[in-house]
Write a protein that holds these residues in place. Structure first.
Motif, PDB file in Angstrom:
ATOM      1  N   GLU A   1       0.833  -1.202   0.000  1.00  0.00           N
ATOM      2  CA  GLU A   1       0.000   0.000   0.000  1.00  0.00           C
ATOM      3  C   GLU A   1       0.873   1.260   0.000  1.00  0.00           C
ATOM      4  O   GLU A   1       0.608   2.214  -0.726  1.00  0.00           O
ATOM      5  N   GLN A   2       1.926   1.245   0.806  1.00  0.00           N
ATOM      6  CA  GLN A   2       2.857   2.378   0.850  1.00  0.00           C
ATOM      7  C   GLN A   2       3.543   2.549  -0.507  1.00  0.00           C
ATOM      8  O   GLN A   2       3.720   3.671  -0.988  1.00  0.00           O
TER       9      GLN A   2
ATOM     10  N   SER B   1       2.143   6.770  -6.918  1.00  0.00           N
ATOM     11  CA  SER B   1       1.199   7.790  -7.400  1.00  0.00           C
ATOM     12  C   SER B   1       1.695   9.196  -7.052  1.00  0.00           C
ATOM     13  O   SER B   1       1.532  10.132  -7.845  1.00  0.00           O
TER      14      SER B   1
ATOM     15  N   HIS C   1       1.134   4.145  -2.935  1.00  0.00           N
ATOM     16  CA  HIS C   1       0.969   5.564  -2.606  1.00  0.00           C
ATOM     17  C   HIS C   1       2.174   6.373  -3.088  1.00  0.00           C
ATOM     18  O   HIS C   1       2.015   7.450  -3.685  1.00  0.00           O
TER      19      HIS C   1
END
Length: 188
Positions: free
Chosen positions: A154-155, A161, A158
């Motif tokens: 998830e990191q 992006s 992120h």
């Protein structure tokens, strides 16, 4: 002239942010590679059916990433300091890492050091630091590993992006500056 300075400062800030984001992205990617290569059932397990440093095997584990060109010295140093009381497993990472400052590609490898004595942990961490290795946390249970893997993924998403948005914003600023370059040259 004030407009040029403002745009220049904006681009410098965005470049610094991009370097920071790339450094964090590389660190998260390294951590994900370590978890992928040291998970239960991977090639990094001990021979003879041993685990990857779980409490049942009685072994301690230090896992991380090291540049490919420093592996030989690293292995030799670990062997000499532990007097042969450790096992070092190394696995290649297929894609290179990009240095955010220079833009150079660096190939790295995942390593896992298995050792019995807890007294060796600090010595081995110092060796890792001296050889330019990045040590990442290692989970002993599959459930903890899965949770941590999801958090790191998830990191990573992120950060990817955020880097993309940073690149788009830099291009917009530079495109707007490019329209006025000829006018500014004649003015100066």
């Amino acid at each position: 002239e004030k407009e040029i300075d403002d745009k220049s400062n904006d681009v410098r800030d965005l470049n610094a942010q991009y370097e920071q984001l790339t450094t964090e992205y590389n660190s998260a990617r390294e951590h994900l590679e370590v978890m992928h290569h040291t998970r239960v059932g991977a090639n990094m397990t001990l021979p003879g059916g041993g685990g990857t440093g779980t409490a049942s095997s009685g072994l301690n584990v230090i896992a991380g990433v090291i540049p490919k060109d420093k592996i030989e010295g690293f292995e030799r140093l670990v062997y000499r300091v532990t007097r042969g009381n450790s096992v070092c497993r190394i696995d290649d990472i297929d894609e290179p890492f990009v240095n955010p400052t220079t833009g150079a590609s660096t190939y790295k490898n995942v390593f896992a050091l298995f050792f019995g004595s807890g007294l060796l942990r600090e010595k081995l961490k110092k060796i890792c630091d001296a050889c330019g290795a990045n040590v990442h946390p290692h989970c002993s249970s599959a459930a903890d590993g899965q949770t941590l893997r999801e958090q790191v993924q998830e990191q990573l998403d992120h950060l990817f992006s955020a880097r993309t948005q940073n690149t788009v914003q830099r291009r917009k600023i530079l495109s707007s500056v490019a329209q006025y370059v000829n006018a500014w040259r004649t003015f100066v």
